[in-house]
Design an enzyme around this catalytic site. Structure first.
Site, PDB file in Angstrom:
ATOM      1  N   ASP A 122       1.143  -0.951  -0.216  1.00 34.69           N
ATOM      2  CA  ASP A 122      -0.108   0.381   0.161  1.00 34.69           C
ATOM      3  C   ASP A 122       0.615   1.364   0.649  1.00 34.69           C
ATOM      4  OD1 ASP A 122       0.777   0.229   2.645  1.00 34.69           O
ATOM      5  OD2 ASP A 122      -1.027   0.145   2.965  1.00 34.69           O
ATOM      6  N   HIS A 123       0.138   2.201   0.167  1.00 34.25           N
ATOM      7  CA  HIS A 123       1.197   4.045   0.642  1.00 34.25           C
ATOM      8  C   HIS A 123       2.554   3.423   1.428  1.00 34.25           C
ATOM      9  CE1 HIS A 123      -1.967   4.283   3.117  1.00 34.25           C
ATOM     10  NE2 HIS A 123      -1.669   4.993   3.285  1.00 34.25           N
ATOM     11  N   CYS A 126       3.282  -2.881   3.849  1.00 28.06           N
ATOM     12  CA  CYS A 126       2.739  -2.221   4.301  1.00 28.06           C
ATOM     13  C   CYS A 126       3.466  -1.333   5.790  1.00 28.06           C
ATOM     14  CB  CYS A 126       1.505  -2.381   4.601  1.00 28.06           C
ATOM     15  SG  CYS A 126       1.207  -3.611   5.838  1.00 28.06           S
ATOM     16  N   GLY A 127       2.464  -0.061   6.178  1.00 25.82           N
ATOM     17  CA  GLY A 127       2.955   0.200   7.310  1.00 25.82           C
ATOM     18  C   GLY A 127       4.119  -0.562   7.850  1.00 25.82           C
ATOM     19  N   THR A 128       3.017  -1.654   9.089  1.00 26.07           N
ATOM     20  CA  THR A 128       3.606  -2.163   9.820  1.00 26.07           C
ATOM     21  C   THR A 128       4.547  -3.562   9.268  1.00 26.07           C
ATOM     22  OG1 THR A 128       1.490  -3.323  10.612  1.00 26.07           O
ATOM     23  CG2 THR A 128       2.350  -0.832  11.206  1.00 26.07           C
ATOM     24  N   GLY A 129       3.271  -4.356   8.157  1.00 25.30           N
ATOM     25  CA  GLY A 129       3.513  -5.584   7.428  1.00 25.30           C
ATOM     26  C   GLY A 129       2.520  -6.332   8.342  1.00 25.30           C
ATOM     27  N   HIS A 145      10.466 -24.160   8.833  1.00 27.16           N
ATOM     28  CA  HIS A 145      10.027 -25.001   9.581  1.00 27.16           C
ATOM     29  C   HIS A 145       7.979 -24.641   9.227  1.00 27.16           C
ATOM     30  CE1 HIS A 145      12.665 -24.535  13.456  1.00 27.16           C
ATOM     31  NE2 HIS A 145      12.837 -24.555  12.157  1.00 27.16           N
ATOM     32  N   HIS A 199       8.580 -30.742   9.959  1.00 21.30           N
ATOM     33  CA  HIS A 199       8.014 -29.776  10.443  1.00 21.30           C
ATOM     34  C   HIS A 199       6.342 -29.718   8.858  1.00 21.30           C
ATOM     35  CE1 HIS A 199      10.586 -27.781  12.514  1.00 21.30           C
ATOM     36  NE2 HIS A 199      11.760 -28.383  11.775  1.00 21.30           N
ATOM     37  N   GLY A 203      -0.793  -5.823   8.120  1.00 19.16           N
ATOM     38  CA  GLY A 203      -2.181  -5.513   8.072  1.00 19.16           C
ATOM     39  C   GLY A 203      -2.603  -6.533   6.716  1.00 19.16           C
ATOM     40  N   MET A 204      -0.827  -6.209   5.891  1.00 18.36           N
ATOM     41  CA  MET A 204      -0.897  -7.219   5.203  1.00 18.36           C
ATOM     42  C   MET A 204      -0.946  -8.472   4.982  1.00 18.36           C
ATOM     43  SD  MET A 204      -0.481  -5.520   1.673  1.00 18.36           S
ATOM     44  CE  MET A 204      -0.069  -4.388   1.146  1.00 18.36           C
TER      45      MET A 204
HETATM   46  C1  RB5 Z   1      -1.368   2.736   6.625  1.00 20.75           C
HETATM   47  O1  RB5 Z   1      -1.273   4.182   7.300  1.00 20.75           O
HETATM   48  C2  RB5 Z   1      -0.995   1.764   7.438  1.00 20.75           C
HETATM   49  O2  RB5 Z   1      -2.519   1.178   8.578  1.00 20.75           O
HETATM   50  C3  RB5 Z   1      -1.218   0.637   6.965  1.00 20.75           C
HETATM   51  O3  RB5 Z   1       0.367   0.848   5.771  1.00 20.75           O
HETATM   52  C4  RB5 Z   1      -0.467  -0.781   7.683  1.00 20.75           C
HETATM   53  O4  RB5 Z   1       0.651  -0.492   8.077  1.00 20.75           O
HETATM   54  C5  RB5 Z   1      -2.023  -1.810   7.698  1.00 20.75           C
HETATM   55  O5  RB5 Z   1      -1.365  -3.262   8.833  1.00 20.75           O
END
Ligand code: RB5
Length: 144
Positions: free
Chosen positions: A11-12, A68-71, A101, A136, A73-74
């Site tokens: 994402d962005h 994504c920002g944190t990894g 594993h 595994h 959500g994806m």
């Molecule tokens: C976008 O602001 C952020 O929420 C997204 O990139 C991600 O971190 C979601 O888990």
């Protein structure tokens, strides 16, 4: 590493690292499919995760990388697709173990969490690690 095709998406919040990973893939002559996003404009990560996941299930790609920002959500979104084992990694030990594993077929990275050099090292380790099978295998089968 044998010839593989990688599906990549972000994402962005992960767009900058997507560009860096694509650069890595090009430099290593690894084939890839880019499922977006294609700009810094704000967008939703779940459809991109789903698009990438489906490329793996349909065998158009062997492995995926989602950023994504944190990894987080994806990874949550990708893991909703049956047959996907998405691993959110912030270190190379986990990256290797997720392949050896867990036979992870998607690597998730967080651009706001992990430094760029470490993220690229994680990509390198993850792409070059193989599933160990053995004990595994039955555990991974249990997930399915
Ligand atoms: C976008 O602001 C952020 O929420 C997204 O990139 C991600 O971190 C979601 O888990």
């Amino acid at each position: 590493m044998k010839n593989i095709k990688v599906v990549i998406g972000s994402d962005h919040g992960g767009f900058e690292y997507k560009k860096a990973v694509i650069e890595y893939l090009k430099n290593h002559k690894i084939d890839y499919i880019d499922v977006g996003t294609y700009s810094y404009d704000s967008c939703d990560y779940p459809p991109i995760a789903q698009k990438a996941a489906k490329k793996i299930i349909s065998e158009e790609a062997d492995k995926g990388i989602l950023i994504c920002g944190t990894g987080i959500g994806m990874s949550i979104a990708a893991n909703k697709v049956k047959g996907i084992r998405a691993a959110h990694c912030t270190d190379t030990f986990s990256a290797k173990a997720s392949r050896a594993h867990n036979n992870a077929n998607i690597l998730c990275l967080g651009e706001r969490i992990t430094g760029k050099s470490i993220a690229l090292e994680i990509v390198e380790v993850w792409l070059n690690s193989e599933f160990e099978k053995g004990r595994h295998e039955k555990r991974v089968d249990m997930i399915e």
